[in-house]
Write a protein that holds these residues in place. Sequence first.
Motif, PDB file in Angstrom:
ATOM      1  N   ALA A 201      35.144  41.769  26.672  1.00 59.67           N
ATOM      2  CA  ALA A 201      35.851  40.861  25.763  1.00 59.67           C
ATOM      3  C   ALA A 201      35.793  41.354  24.317  1.00 59.67           C
ATOM      4  N   ALA A 202      34.718  42.056  23.951  1.00 64.52           N
ATOM      5  CA  ALA A 202      34.568  42.566  22.581  1.00 64.52           C
ATOM      6  C   ALA A 202      35.547  43.686  22.273  1.00 64.52           C
ATOM      7  N   ALA A 203      35.922  44.443  23.290  1.00 63.31           N
ATOM      8  CA  ALA A 203      36.875  45.541  23.127  1.00 63.31           C
ATOM      9  C   ALA A 203      37.856  45.477  24.287  1.00 63.31           C
ATOM     10  N   PRO A 204      38.786  44.506  24.252  1.00 65.67           N
ATOM     11  CA  PRO A 204      39.677  44.303  25.406  1.00 65.67           C
ATOM     12  C   PRO A 204      40.487  45.557  25.748  1.00 65.67           C
ATOM     13  N   PRO A 205      40.451  45.952  27.014  1.00 63.39           N
ATOM     14  CA  PRO A 205      41.194  47.135  27.447  1.00 63.39           C
ATOM     15  C   PRO A 205      42.673  46.796  27.662  1.00 63.39           C
ATOM     16  N   ALA A 206      43.481  47.832  27.763  1.00 55.47           N
ATOM     17  CA  ALA A 206      44.913  47.636  28.028  1.00 55.47           C
ATOM     18  C   ALA A 206      45.127  47.045  29.423  1.00 55.47           C
ATOM     19  N   ARG A 207      44.293  47.460  30.361  1.00 57.61           N
ATOM     20  CA  ARG A 207      44.351  46.928  31.728  1.00 57.61           C
ATOM     21  C   ARG A 207      43.000  46.311  32.062  1.00 57.61           C
ATOM     22  N   PRO A 208      42.972  45.312  32.924  1.00 55.60           N
ATOM     23  CA  PRO A 208      41.692  44.677  33.250  1.00 55.60           C
ATOM     24  C   PRO A 208      40.679  45.663  33.835  1.00 55.60           C
ATOM     25  N   VAL A 209      39.437  45.466  33.479  1.00 54.60           N
ATOM     26  CA  VAL A 209      38.335  46.228  34.057  1.00 54.60           C
ATOM     27  C   VAL A 209      37.976  45.560  35.377  1.00 54.60           C
ATOM     28  N   ARG A 210      37.764  46.377  36.401  1.00 59.93           N
ATOM     29  CA  ARG A 210      37.334  45.842  37.700  1.00 59.93           C
ATOM     30  C   ARG A 210      35.812  45.767  37.705  1.00 59.93           C
ATOM     31  N   LEU A 211      35.285  44.613  38.048  1.00 60.54           N
ATOM     32  CA  LEU A 211      33.840  44.410  38.148  1.00 60.54           C
ATOM     33  C   LEU A 211      33.506  44.102  39.597  1.00 60.54           C
ATOM     34  N   ILE A 212      32.698  44.972  40.178  1.00 65.58           N
ATOM     35  CA  ILE A 212      32.251  44.793  41.558  1.00 65.58           C
ATOM     36  C   ILE A 212      30.775  44.427  41.493  1.00 65.58           C
ATOM     37  N   LEU A 213      30.457  43.230  41.928  1.00 69.40           N
ATOM     38  CA  LEU A 213      29.075  42.760  41.933  1.00 69.40           C
ATOM     39  C   LEU A 213      28.530  42.873  43.344  1.00 69.40           C
ATOM     40  N   MET A 214      27.642  43.838  43.533  1.00 66.06           N
ATOM     41  CA  MET A 214      26.950  43.979  44.804  1.00 66.06           C
ATOM     42  C   MET A 214      25.834  42.953  44.783  1.00 66.06           C
ATOM     43  N   SER A 215      25.782  42.114  45.783  1.00 67.56           N
ATOM     44  CA  SER A 215      24.836  41.015  45.750  1.00 67.56           C
ATOM     45  C   SER A 215      24.148  40.882  47.095  1.00 67.56           C
ATOM     46  N   SER A 216      23.492  39.759  47.282  1.00 66.77           N
ATOM     47  CA  SER A 216      22.749  39.572  48.519  1.00 66.77           C
ATOM     48  C   SER A 216      23.419  38.534  49.404  1.00 66.77           C
ATOM     49  N   VAL A 217      22.947  38.471  50.624  1.00 67.64           N
ATOM     50  CA  VAL A 217      23.496  37.543  51.601  1.00 67.64           C
ATOM     51  C   VAL A 217      23.229  36.090  51.208  1.00 67.64           C
ATOM     52  N   SER A 218      22.313  35.859  50.285  1.00 65.98           N
ATOM     53  CA  SER A 218      21.969  34.486  49.909  1.00 65.98           C
ATOM     54  C   SER A 218      23.001  33.842  48.997  1.00 65.98           C
ATOM     55  N   VAL A 219      24.017  34.559  48.594  1.00 64.05           N
ATOM     56  CA  VAL A 219      25.042  34.009  47.713  1.00 64.05           C
ATOM     57  C   VAL A 219      26.063  33.229  48.535  1.00 64.05           C
ATOM     58  N   ASN A 220      26.388  32.042  48.065  1.00 64.80           N
ATOM     59  CA  ASN A 220      27.395  31.237  48.745  1.00 64.80           C
ATOM     60  C   ASN A 220      28.510  30.876  47.783  1.00 64.80           C
ATOM     61  N   GLN A 221      29.561  30.316  48.321  1.00 62.51           N
ATOM     62  CA  GLN A 221      30.663  29.851  47.490  1.00 62.51           C
ATOM     63  C   GLN A 221      30.250  28.556  46.812  1.00 62.51           C
ATOM     64  N   PRO A 222      30.756  28.306  45.607  1.00 68.31           N
ATOM     65  CA  PRO A 222      30.360  27.088  44.900  1.00 68.31           C
ATOM     66  C   PRO A 222      30.899  25.826  45.568  1.00 68.31           C
ATOM     67  N   ASP A 223      30.291  24.707  45.230  1.00 69.95           N
ATOM     68  CA  ASP A 223      30.725  23.380  45.696  1.00 69.95           C
ATOM     69  C   ASP A 223      30.762  23.272  47.216  1.00 69.95           C
ATOM     70  N   HIS A 224      29.813  23.915  47.891  1.00 65.22           N
ATOM     71  CA  HIS A 224      29.681  23.827  49.351  1.00 65.22           C
ATOM     72  C   HIS A 224      30.953  24.254  50.087  1.00 65.22           C
ATOM     73  N   ALA A 225      31.687  25.201  49.515  1.00 63.17           N
ATOM     74  CA  ALA A 225      32.937  25.660  50.112  1.00 63.17           C
ATOM     75  C   ALA A 225      32.717  26.774  51.129  1.00 63.17           C
ATOM     76  N   ASP A 226      31.478  27.136  51.385  1.00 64.46           N
ATOM     77  CA  ASP A 226      31.177  28.217  52.314  1.00 64.46           C
ATOM     78  C   ASP A 226      31.184  27.679  53.742  1.00 64.46           C
ATOM     79  N   THR A 227      32.364  27.552  54.292  1.00 69.01           N
ATOM     80  CA  THR A 227      32.533  26.914  55.598  1.00 69.01           C
ATOM     81  C   THR A 227      32.113  27.810  56.763  1.00 69.01           C
ATOM     82  N   ARG A 228      31.901  29.095  56.524  1.00 66.53           N
ATOM     83  CA  ARG A 228      31.497  29.982  57.613  1.00 66.53           C
ATOM     84  C   ARG A 228      30.059  29.722  58.043  1.00 66.53           C
TER      85      ARG A 228
END
Length: 180
Positions: A109-136
């Motif tokens: 945000a401090a130096a906005p690029p011409a095209r969006p930067v892709r951010l890939i967050l490698m995380s753990s299995v303990s992450v769920n979707q917010p608001d109990h939306a993880d129906t799987r």
Amino acid sequence: MTATPQVLVLGGTGRTGSLVLTQLLDRGVPVLAIVRSADRLPDGVVGNAQLTVVEADPLALTVDELARHLDGCDTVISCLGHTISAKGVLGPPRDLVERAVRSVQAAVAAAPPARPVRLILMSSVSVNQPDHADTRRGRGERAYMGLMRAAVPPARDNQRAADFLTVGLGSSDSTIEWVI
């Protein structure tokens, strides 16, 4: 001829980060790796002409410093995680992943690029979707994951980083495209 954009890898010395770093370099992708200890880089990558290493604590970098490192990067892959030891799991920093993701967003945000930067967050299995939306996941599994996040600081940290992207940032920031 324009230079190939490079990929910024955070956490390139851990188990997942080492694999990501090695695979990117094997494919000829230019990589900038910010690592706490260059001595822990995976075998075979040191001296690779496509690799630039910055030895620094990613949480100690200012937004401006991180923005300078992001210049020329079109993708950030965060493989940051907590060391699997009592000190690494229970000790500080308890918000490593969340703070790093927030710093990347602030730097973009401090130096906005011409095209969006892709951010890939490698995380753990303990992450769920917010608001109990993880129906799987069934109710029992969701309860277990909730207990994990309550009792194990790295699980809570990963969830907070994911929540920042999904709820805090959502699709409202046109400078970042993210995936967890």
